[in-house]
Design an enzyme around this catalytic site. Sequence first.
Site, PDB file in Angstrom:
ATOM      1  CG  ASN A 398      -2.135   1.123   1.355  1.00 25.54           C
ATOM      2  OD1 ASN A 398      -1.655   1.930   0.490  1.00 25.54           O
ATOM      3  ND2 ASN A 398      -3.166   0.861   1.781  1.00 25.54           N
ATOM      4  CG  ASP A 399       1.586   3.120   3.602  1.00 21.50           C
ATOM      5  OD1 ASP A 399       0.742   3.640   3.224  1.00 21.50           O
ATOM      6  OD2 ASP A 399       1.809   2.814   4.842  1.00 21.50           O
ATOM      7  CB  VAL A 400       5.978   0.479  -1.018  1.00 21.29           C
ATOM      8  CG1 VAL A 400       6.281   0.504   0.559  1.00 21.29           C
ATOM      9  CG2 VAL A 400       5.254  -0.614  -1.381  1.00 21.29           C
TER      10      VAL A 400
END
Lengths: 473, 110
Positions: A398-400
């Site tokens: 997700n965040d990456v």
Amino acid sequence: MDTTLIIEAAYFVAALLFIYGLKRMASPVTARSGILVAGWGMVLAVAVAFLYGLDVNEKAQPHVWVNLTLVVIALGIGVGWAWYSGKKVAMTDMPQMVALYNGMGGGAAAAIAAIELFSGNAQSHGIVVTILAVLGGLIGAVALSGSLIAWAKLDGRINKTVRLPGQQAINAALFFLALATGAAITTAGLAGEVSITLVAVFFVISLVLGVMLTNPIGGADMPVVISLYNAFTGLAVAFEGFVLQNPAMIIAGTVVGSAGTLLTLMMAKAMNRPVSNVIFSQFGETDDGGDSEIEGSMKAAEASDAAIAMYYANKVIIVPGYGLAVAQAQHKLYEFVKLLQKQGVDVRFAIHPVAGRMPGHMNVLLAEAGVPYDIIFDLEDINEDFAQADVAIVLGANDVVNPAARTKKSSPIYGMPILNVDMAQTAYVVKRGQGKGYSGVENELFYADNTSMVYGDAQKVMAQMIEAVKSLG
Amino acid sequence: MDATTTITGFVALYIFMLAAFTGYEIIGRVPAILHTPLMSGSNFIHGIVVVGAMWALLNASTPLEQVIGFFGVLLGAGNAAGGYVVTERMLQMFKSSDKRADKTTSTDKE
């Protein structure tokens, strides 16, 4: 019999084997032999350490057989338990095992420090040795209790992150209290006195400090913390090596101390978080970027749609995340990749430096499924290629892949290097639900026009994809 | 009672400095895919602390020292053995492209 000469020579060889082994571990081709080389170094060092029994100090002379028996029992339990647990642990749980073993090393260093401080040898050993014993004890004890907390957090035994008001002031106070107690022990020791209570208090404070330092740090930052404690333990071992005049411990400990420090800095850089931020636990305290600003809506797609799109694509890039590993879907994924490869699709894996729970953890998890390492690429090596990819598929990450890291200054993840999935022609995101990532930030990628969401457990989604492709012939 | 080599003062500092650079150099060139095994591998290497704990336990003369020494050896042994097993398991899994790479390009191996 000159046992000292034998011991010294063996330690020299062991130190050589450690460094050479580490060096070989630095390349995927030779890595396997590297750990074997280092392993022989350890066997040699432990074997000759029994020779210490032939030349113990006078006070210990009557106890030597008891002590020897105790050594054998302790070695047996330690090795037996660790060997068993290490063989048994699942690859996804590897980070917490490393934390646990690391904590044990810290504990061993603290134990050596404790014995030195209890022994009343401070006068004959001098001020430098005593100070190093104290510092090694402090660092070792912090590494022990801190690693145990890290292990408990990663293992899901502690879920809440307790942040006391004035946490940093408390930690600073504990740290100075430990130093003050250490100073008192040193002064007393040099005057020929040993206060068992004082030494005990010193270790209790140090252990509490480790707990207090680690407790406020969230699960996402644990890899950095483990790496840091690994370096700490190395340093503690080196310090106790000076105390015992043991060159193997000095060299091995220092090498690990510096290598671990560098590794910690590299990890922190990959996450775009200064190490001080991690330690003083400022994650999650920044405002989240404000989720209302994102335009567009998420589009759902079937697993079979995604599978067929990849089947007819030329270039596919797969971005695996920890979600994939949790669902244990990496074997299914590789099965699917092999089907695509048979069709002539160019499939590559793109790994973010912090994918998984530690840098390189995802590579290990993919390797477990049999994915050859030459189709796995690091961020720097593949990020340019997303623009030419027909399909990029994100599995449990997700965040990456959040473009906000590039564009939105207010976002807590701003500035973190990300994989440019949004630049691919089409993107699919396989996700269990609509939740946010570890950082708690909404992901713009999910709302982009060329992105489709495939909801479901990664394991099931992969099974459906395999079926869809197989039905095409 | 201590080993005969005496490492004091500047000699100690030199060893410390050179070993620190060695560690830095080794890690500095490692591809990210090996970071986890390498962290685990370095974790194994500081398991050498077990030999120090063995010395301490063998030279223990009071029950207190024996108890602490016992735990020192136990913990150090766990560090070394666990670190080894886990690292070895991870590294065992690193393979290059299929078996064909092994057969046809065995010259690639260094």
